[in-house]
Design an enzyme around this catalytic site. Structure first.
Site, PDB file in Angstrom:
ATOM      1  N   ASP A   1      55.141  47.323  75.087  1.00 19.90           N
ATOM      2  CA  ASP A   1      54.239  46.284  74.589  1.00 19.90           C
ATOM      3  C   ASP A   1      52.853  46.859  74.282  1.00 19.90           C
ATOM      4  O   ASP A   1      52.035  46.202  73.638  1.00 19.90           O
ATOM      5  CB  ASP A   1      54.080  45.172  75.656  1.00 19.90           C
ATOM      6  CG  ASP A   1      54.796  43.890  75.249  1.00 19.90           C
ATOM      7  OD1 ASP A   1      55.068  43.723  74.043  1.00 19.90           O
ATOM      8  OD2 ASP A   1      55.081  43.063  76.147  1.00 19.90           O
TER       9      ASP A   1
ATOM     10  N   LYS B   1      63.889  38.322  71.064  1.00 20.90           N
ATOM     11  CA  LYS B   1      63.839  39.763  71.352  1.00 20.90           C
ATOM     12  C   LYS B   1      65.234  40.283  71.649  1.00 20.90           C
ATOM     13  O   LYS B   1      65.629  41.350  71.182  1.00 20.90           O
ATOM     14  CB  LYS B   1      62.873  40.027  72.523  1.00 20.90           C
ATOM     15  CG  LYS B   1      61.411  39.883  72.092  1.00 20.90           C
ATOM     16  CD  LYS B   1      60.425  39.812  73.238  1.00 20.90           C
ATOM     17  CE  LYS B   1      59.051  39.415  72.701  1.00 20.90           C
ATOM     18  NZ  LYS B   1      58.037  39.213  73.717  1.00 20.90           N
TER      19      LYS B   1
ATOM     20  N   GLN C   1      57.541  39.189  79.897  1.00 21.27           N
ATOM     21  CA  GLN C   1      57.076  38.124  78.995  1.00 21.27           C
ATOM     22  C   GLN C   1      55.861  37.412  79.601  1.00 21.27           C
ATOM     23  O   GLN C   1      55.912  36.959  80.744  1.00 21.27           O
ATOM     24  CB  GLN C   1      58.223  37.130  78.742  1.00 21.27           C
ATOM     25  CG  GLN C   1      57.909  36.071  77.717  1.00 21.27           C
ATOM     26  CD  GLN C   1      57.651  36.637  76.319  1.00 21.27           C
ATOM     27  OE1 GLN C   1      58.360  37.508  75.837  1.00 21.27           O
ATOM     28  NE2 GLN C   1      56.610  36.151  75.669  1.00 21.27           N
TER      29      GLN C   1
END
Ligand code: NAD
Length: 295
Positions: free
Chosen positions: A131, A64, A108
């Protein structure tokens, strides 16, 4: 000469959907957009939080950060020890929520067992929920309002559209009902006017259900489970699964070699759905920065 189904199959061209190339195009498009935004004084910034040092998570976080650097997005990395308390994590998120420089916040997953994942997701401001996991984002998707969409399903819509595959009116079967893939995927296909069936671990006659699909999207988490008996001749097959076999080779939920000759189009693993997830994360960050300017 009469052609049996085997002969007919060998004459049809199967489209191998190239997620690597499509994601590279999307990232190039975003790079240009971000460069143009910079000239107008807007910098896009993503905060990435990792708790603990799970090796798989470290690889994802590293990828990322790399994608951010390529597109021109500033990334702020927070690598917190496994012993971080829930309160400490929530207060960092609240600090980032309040920081106008930060456009997106990504935590994460999975988190260590002592931290409540739902509480963490709900603490991220919906305006920075790149997200697409916040209940508000999911609710917006459900009722057809604009909002952030979970990156993997959003990437699959891009794969289909950019490969010239029509969705409207098609029979779509999604196998899997997880919050991050199966459910949002089925809602997105519905939004694109497909007729959608969601299959899962309790579905009966799974093969027959799957055989109805013009577009079969597989997010079941079982290596090579989908064999030709699940696939209608000429179907489009999208494989979300990622597994590493004993030899270290990657494979999906679909038995690619066996299923491919029966499809009109199929995604490989690796190089199909996988690269799209990060491309869509970058896209959500850029959108967040654009929206924050409009507020
Ligand atoms: P999950 O384990 O949360 O969900 C799996 C789903 O499959 C469940 O809803 C379950 O009901 C269903 N299922 C399980 N066994 C079944 C069976 N025998 N028959 C029918 N349905 C069954 O998994 P997930 O997070 O949705 O991920 C699915 C796969 O996609 C995994 O391999 C994961 O690694 C992969 N994945 C890839 C990406 C990517 O970027 N490419 C992103 C997320 C997940």
């Amino acid at each position: 000469m009469v052609f049996g189904s085997e002969e007919k199959r060998s004459y049809r061209m199967v489209q191998i959907i190239d997620g690597k190339a499509i994601s590279a195009t999307i990232k190039e498009e975003l790079k240009e957009k971000v460069a143009a935004m910079k000239t107008e004084g807007t910098q896009v910034c993503l905060a990435v939080i990792q708790v603990g040092d799970d090796p798989a998570s470290s690889v994802y976080v590293g990828n990322k950060k790399k994608a951010c650097a390529f597109v021109g997005i500033e990334s702020l990395a927070y690598e917190l020890p496994e012993s971080t308390t829930q309160e400490e994590l929530l207060s960092l998120i609240e600090k980032l929520n309040a920081d106008s420089k930060v456009n997106g916040i990504l935590v994460q997953l999975p988190l260590p067992a002592h931290i409540d994942e739902n509480k963490v997701i709900e603490t991220i401001s919906p305006a920075k929920d790149v997200d697409g996991f916040h209940p508000q984002s999911v609710g917006r998707l459900c009722i057809g309002q604009k909002g952030y969409v979970s990156c993997t399903p959003a990437g699959i819509i891009q794969l289909l559209k950019r490969s010239g595959i029509a969705i409207e009116g098609k029979e779509c079967v999604v196998i899997g009902r997880s919050n991050i893939v199966g459910k949002p995927m089925s809602l997105l296909m519905l939004r694109e006017n497909a007729t959608v069936t969601v299959a899962h671990s309790r579905t009966q006659n799974l093969k027959e259900v799957c055989k109805r699909a013009d577009i079969l999207i597989v997010a079941v988490g079982k290596p090579k489970m989908i064999t030709p008996e699940y696939v209608k001749e000429g179907a489009v097959v999208i494989d979300v699964g990622i597994h590493r076999n004993e030899g270290g080779k990657l494979c999906g939920d679909v038995d690619f070699d066996a299923v491919m000759p029966h499809c009109s189009a199929i995604t490989p693993v690796p190089g199909g759905v996988g690269p799209m997830t990060i491309a869509m994360l970058m896209n959500n960050c850029v959108e967040s920065a654009v929206l924050s300017k409009q507020l």
